[in-house]
Design a protein around this motif. Structure first.
Motif, PDB file in Angstrom:
ATOM      1  N   CYS A  55      -5.412  22.961 -12.701  1.00 36.65           N
ATOM      2  CA  CYS A  55      -6.420  24.017 -12.789  1.00 36.65           C
ATOM      3  C   CYS A  55      -6.417  24.828 -11.490  1.00 36.65           C
ATOM      4  O   CYS A  55      -6.640  24.288 -10.408  1.00 36.65           O
ATOM      5  CB  CYS A  55      -7.804  23.433 -13.036  1.00 36.65           C
ATOM      6  SG  CYS A  55      -9.117  24.676 -12.942  1.00 36.65           S
ATOM      7  N   CYS A  88      -9.990  25.026  -9.696  1.00 44.48           N
ATOM      8  CA  CYS A  88     -10.401  23.781  -9.042  1.00 44.48           C
ATOM      9  C   CYS A  88      -9.627  23.617  -7.735  1.00 44.48           C
ATOM     10  O   CYS A  88     -10.181  23.243  -6.706  1.00 44.48           O
ATOM     11  CB  CYS A  88     -10.157  22.579  -9.955  1.00 44.48           C
ATOM     12  SG  CYS A  88     -11.425  22.382 -11.229  1.00 44.48           S
ATOM     13  N   CYS A 113      -8.921  24.257 -16.181  1.00 43.36           N
ATOM     14  CA  CYS A 113      -9.472  23.132 -16.932  1.00 43.36           C
ATOM     15  C   CYS A 113     -10.559  23.679 -17.856  1.00 43.36           C
ATOM     16  O   CYS A 113     -10.969  24.831 -17.739  1.00 43.36           O
ATOM     17  CB  CYS A 113     -10.042  22.072 -15.987  1.00 43.36           C
ATOM     18  SG  CYS A 113     -11.531  22.591 -15.108  1.00 43.36           S
ATOM     19  N   CYS A 157     -13.799  25.043 -16.045  1.00 44.24           N
ATOM     20  CA  CYS A 157     -13.631  26.338 -15.389  1.00 44.24           C
ATOM     21  C   CYS A 157     -13.436  27.438 -16.425  1.00 44.24           C
ATOM     22  O   CYS A 157     -13.910  28.551 -16.252  1.00 44.24           O
ATOM     23  CB  CYS A 157     -12.440  26.308 -14.438  1.00 44.24           C
ATOM     24  SG  CYS A 157     -12.750  25.272 -12.991  1.00 44.24           S
TER      25      CYS A 157
HETATM   26 ZN   LIG Z   1     -11.115  23.648 -13.049  1.00 44.33          ZN
END
Ligand SMILES: [Zn+2]
Length: 277
Positions: free
Chosen positions: A197, A200, A241, A244
């Protein structure tokens, strides 16, 4: 003659010319809510193209294989939209449970797609009340949960393409413009080169496996129409992800749409029951 591959090509025809008018595609589990959605959102005089209604009219209640002739008629009406007046409004009722199927109408008809999902329990109850077979509702939700499924690409029906051709001056097919790539393929490619991700990682949460493709700039224009270039452009893709993606998707949908819902008619709130997966 009307084997599964013929029906598949007819269900998602690649040969349709681009409509000259505004097209809305309403997707959702089978039931009266699809037509109700159209009736509350369409403007007076809008045309409704509904496969079930065509089947009903053709069959007059007689049993038989009505899907193929009904699809043929539906596709003829969709093809005729290339010659429709620009101010005409047309609503296509479709089940299209998978993401790529809904994207199909956006890509091939430049349709504004509305996902009308009352939630499985409500859809089951409505089907029972309307005398529909709940098996169809059940299988819609199975397909819905598997957005990239049914991976064999729809077969190009050269016979129908030959008969219909493209309206003179019509835009070339989406695939020829490079926008025909389906969402699943794009996601697979992105996740192969970017398995974590990106948000992240950037925001210091470390390496979280990416599951989703996010469009950095929304591919819905403010008027709800579909921007194929932003949709297909790898530079506009970001691996995220689920968490998100939900957060980002809600924000960009809001930026792109003056309405209280995203371009596909869904509420923006990722926790709204319609948005639960
Ligand atoms: Zn994420």
């Amino acid at each position: 003659m009307n084997g599964p591959s013929t029906n598949r090509a007819a269900a998602y025809p690649t040969w349709l010319p681009m409509p000259a008018c505004t097209v809305h595609a309403v997707a959702g589990p089978p039931g009266p809510h699809l037509r109700q959605f159209v009736q509350t959102h369409c403007r007076p005089g809008a045309a409704i193209i509904d496969l079930d209604e065509i089947i009903e009219r053709l069959s007059q209640g007689r049993p038989g294989a009505w899907a193929a002739p009904a699809l043929e008629e539906r596709n003829r009406r969709l093809a005729d939209l290339a010659k429709a007046p620009a101010d005409e409004e047309v609503w296509l009722i479709t089940l299209s449970p998978r993401q790529w199927q809904r994207d199909w109408w956006a890509t091939h008809l430049n349709a504004r797609v509305h996902l009308v999902d009352p939630g499985k329990p409500a859809a089951m109850a409505a089907a029972v009340a309307a005398g529909l077979n709940v098996r169809f509702v059940h299988s819609w939700y199975e397909d819905y949960a598997d957005p990239d499924g049914w991976r064999i690409p729809p077969v190009r029906d050269t016979r129908e393409r030959h008969l219909t051709g493209r309206a003179p001056g019509a835009r070339p097919p989406a695939s020829a413009r490079g926008y025909g790539t389906n969402h699943g393929t794009m996601r697979t490619k992105l996740l192969a080169r970017q398995p974590w991700c990106q948000r992240c990682e950037a925001e210091g949460r470390g390496r979280v496996p990416a599951t989703d493709l996010n469009h950095i700039k929304p591919f819905r224009r403010p008027d709800g129409s579909f921007d194929g270039k932003l949709f297909g452009d790898p530079a506009n893709h970001e691996a995220l992800c689920k968490t998100c993606h939900n957060a980002h998707g809600a924000r960009t949908d809001r930026d792109a749409s003056p309405l209280g819902s995203g371009g596909d008619g869904r509420p923006l709130d990722p926790n709204h029951p319609w948005n639960r997966r």
